[in-house]
Design a protein around this motif. Structure first.
Motif, mmCIF file in Angstrom:
data_model
loop_
_atom_site.group_PDB
_atom_site.id
_atom_site.type_symbol
_atom_site.label_atom_id
_atom_site.label_comp_id
_atom_site.label_asym_id
_atom_site.label_seq_id
_atom_site.Cartn_x
_atom_site.Cartn_y
_atom_site.Cartn_z
ATOM 1 N N LYS A 54 0.845 -1.200 0.000
ATOM 2 C CA LYS A 54 0.000 0.000 0.000
ATOM 3 C C LYS A 54 0.875 1.242 0.000
ATOM 4 C CE LYS A 54 -3.764 2.239 2.401
ATOM 5 N NZ LYS A 54 -4.660 2.264 3.529
ATOM 6 N N TYR A 55 0.640 2.109 -0.969
ATOM 7 C CA TYR A 55 1.392 3.356 -1.058
ATOM 8 C C TYR A 55 0.901 4.329 0.011
ATOM 9 C CZ TYR A 55 3.509 7.566 -2.823
ATOM 10 O OH TYR A 55 4.242 8.710 -2.926
ATOM 11 N N SER A 56 1.848 5.046 0.628
ATOM 12 C CA SER A 56 1.490 6.074 1.605
ATOM 13 C C SER A 56 2.622 7.086 1.710
ATOM 14 C CB SER A 56 1.232 5.442 2.978
ATOM 15 O OG SER A 56 2.448 5.013 3.546
ATOM 16 N N ASN A 57 2.339 8.193 2.358
ATOM 17 C CA ASN A 57 3.380 9.191 2.601
ATOM 18 C C ASN A 57 4.450 8.638 3.540
ATOM 19 O OD1 ASN A 57 2.256 11.113 0.942
ATOM 20 N ND2 ASN A 57 1.064 12.044 2.590
ATOM 21 N N ASN A 58 4.052 7.744 4.426
ATOM 22 C CA ASN A 58 5.024 7.113 5.318
ATOM 23 C C ASN A 58 6.081 6.359 4.526
ATOM 24 O OD1 ASN A 58 3.768 8.054 7.610
ATOM 25 N ND2 ASN A 58 2.640 6.165 7.981
#
Length: 101
Positions: free
Chosen positions: A50-54
């Protein structure tokens, strides 16, 4: 010497494994694994679901720590699970990799 470098990289990743939390899998591959050659860099494949800013923040931290603690250039390849399947990245390595996570 080359085995020592490889072991140091693996130990370093294991020591800082929490900075890899955004990634489902970590693979070490490339010249660092070839005991007959002197490695010219450290190739690491990071796979996420899952892509995220983290994920972006973690990549910056990973790059910073590994570059600071290792004398070789770091080459990070980052793929989603789907991208890895689409490109057959691991299959093209012909089992010449080490899964660290």
């Amino acid at each position: 010497m080359d085995i020592l470098v490889r072991c140091n990289v693996i130990d370093l990743i294991n020591q800082y494994i929490e900075i890899f939390n955004s990634f489902d899998n970590i693979y070490l591959y490339g010249s660092i694994l070839d005991t007959s050659k002197t490695p010219n860099d450290v190739d690491i494949l990071l796979i996420y679901s899952k892509y995220s800013n983290n994920l972006i923040n973690d990549l910056d931290t990973i790059s910073f720590i590994l570059k600071k603690m290792n004398n070789l250039p770091i080459d990070l390849t980052v793929l989603s699970i789907e991208e890895e399947k689409d490109t057959n990245f691991l299959e093209r390595l012909k089992s010449k990799y080490v899964k660290l996570k």
